[in-house]
Design a protein around this motif. Structure first.
Motif, short mmCIF file in Angstrom:
data_model
loop_
_atom_site.label_atom_id
_atom_site.label_comp_id
_atom_site.label_asym_id
_atom_site.label_seq_id
_atom_site.Cartn_x
_atom_site.Cartn_y
_atom_site.Cartn_z
N UNK A 1 26.09 62.29 6.39
CA UNK A 1 27.42 63.26 6.46
C UNK A 1 27.83 63.30 7.88
N UNK A 2 27.18 63.01 8.92
CA UNK A 2 27.70 63.18 10.57
C UNK A 2 28.27 61.82 10.57
N UNK A 3 28.35 60.70 10.11
CA UNK A 3 29.05 59.65 10.13
C UNK A 3 30.43 59.73 9.86
N UNK A 4 30.34 60.44 8.48
CA UNK A 4 31.74 60.81 8.07
C UNK A 4 32.64 61.66 8.80
N UNK A 5 31.86 62.60 9.39
CA UNK A 5 32.46 63.74 10.06
C UNK A 5 32.74 62.82 11.50
N UNK A 6 32.20 62.07 12.17
CA UNK A 6 32.66 61.24 13.17
C UNK A 6 33.78 60.73 13.22
N UNK A 7 33.90 59.83 11.83
CA UNK A 7 35.22 59.12 11.41
C UNK A 7 36.17 59.88 11.34
N UNK A 8 36.16 61.07 10.84
CA UNK A 8 37.30 62.03 10.56
C UNK A 8 37.83 62.57 12.02
N UNK A 9 36.74 62.82 12.81
CA UNK A 9 37.09 63.55 14.25
C UNK A 9 37.92 62.26 15.07
N UNK B 1 31.29 52.01 12.59
CA UNK B 1 30.13 51.19 12.99
C UNK B 1 29.41 51.65 14.10
N UNK B 2 29.86 52.25 15.03
CA UNK B 2 28.93 52.64 16.01
C UNK B 2 28.21 53.75 15.68
N UNK B 3 29.13 54.67 15.00
CA UNK B 3 28.18 55.92 14.28
C UNK B 3 26.93 55.69 13.76
N UNK B 4 27.40 54.66 12.67
CA UNK B 4 26.30 54.28 11.82
C UNK B 4 25.00 53.68 12.61
N UNK C 1 21.19 54.70 12.41
CA UNK C 1 20.06 53.92 11.73
C UNK C 1 19.29 53.29 12.94
N UNK C 2 19.86 52.56 14.06
CA UNK C 2 18.91 51.95 14.88
C UNK C 2 18.40 52.95 16.09
N UNK C 3 19.41 54.08 16.10
CA UNK C 3 18.97 54.83 17.46
C UNK C 3 18.31 56.10 17.20
N UNK C 4 17.96 56.20 15.69
CA UNK C 4 17.28 57.38 15.29
C UNK C 4 18.18 58.53 15.39
N UNK C 5 19.51 58.60 15.75
CA UNK C 5 20.13 59.88 15.60
C UNK C 5 20.81 59.99 17.06
N UNK C 6 21.76 60.57 17.39
CA UNK C 6 22.53 61.14 18.50
C UNK C 6 23.41 62.18 18.44
N UNK C 7 24.50 61.66 19.27
CA UNK C 7 25.60 62.40 19.35
C UNK C 7 26.87 61.32 19.71
N UNK C 8 28.26 61.61 19.31
CA UNK C 8 29.48 61.20 19.66
C UNK C 8 30.20 62.22 20.41
N UNK C 9 30.87 61.90 21.48
CA UNK C 9 31.87 62.66 22.30
C UNK C 9 33.15 61.93 22.01
#
Length: 140
Positions: A20-28, A52-55, A59-67
Motif C-alpha cells: 500500500x505504501x507503493x501506491x501512496x508514494x505514487x499518489x504523493x 518502479x523505485x518505490x517497488x 522488494x530489493x531493499x526490504x523497505x525504506x522511505x521516500x522523500x
C-alpha cells in the motif's frame, strides 16, 4: 547529491514498508508533479519512475522511505523524489543499470527504465549499507 528543495514547500516523507505504501508514494509524487505544473506526459514519466523505485525499495531493499517535493534551481521548478533503504546494496551498479538485467524475476527495466524517464538520476549504493536513488523532473 544535495536536492534543491523548494523553500516554501519542504519535502514530505512516505515510509515504504508494504504494498500500500507503493501506491501512496505514487499518489504523493503525482500531487507534487501536478503542483509543479509538469505536462501530462512528464507527470506520467515521473510517476512511472517513482513507482518502479518505490517497488524496488520494498522488494530489493526490504523497505525504506521516500522523500518527495518541489525543487527549484537556477530559476526552474520541478519535482524530486529520494528513495532510501538499508538493504543489501547493489554490488555492480553498471550491470544493474543495464537494460534487461534483473536480480529477480522481473523484466530488468526498473533502474534503467526509471533513469530514462527523468531528467536527473543519481544512484548511491554500497554493499551492506543500502541504496539511495534520487530522481528529478524539471517543468518545461
Amino acid at each position: 547529491m544535495t536536492v534543491p528543495w523548494a523553500v516554501e514547500a519542504p519535502p514530505q516523507t512516505q515510509p515504504i514498508t508494504q504494498n500500500d505504501d507503493v501506491v501512496r508514494s505514487r499518489q504523493q509524487v503525482r500531487a507534487f508533479a501536478q503542483a509543479c505544473r509538469l505536462s501530462l506526459v512528464d507527470q506520467t514519466k515521473f510517476i512511472t519512475a517513482a513507482s518502479e523505485l518505490a517497488r524496488n525499495t520494498l522488494v530489493y531493499g526490504g523497505g525504506g522511505e521516500m522523500r518527495a517535493g518541489a525543487v527549484e534551481q537556477h530559476g526552474r521548478r520541478g519535482v524530486a523524489a529520494v528513495f532510501e533503504d538499508s538493504g543489501p546494496g547493489i554490488p555492480d551498479t553498471e550491470l544493474a543499470l543495464t537494460d534487461g538485467w534483473t536480480s529477480g524475476g522481473g523484466l530488468g527495466l526498473g533502474l534503467s527504465g526509471a533513469r530514462r524517464l527523468v531528467d536527473e538520476f543519481f544512484l548511491d549504493t554500497e554493499v551492506g549499507r543500502g541504496t539511495t536513488v534520487t530522481i528529478i523532473k524539471w517543468a518545461r
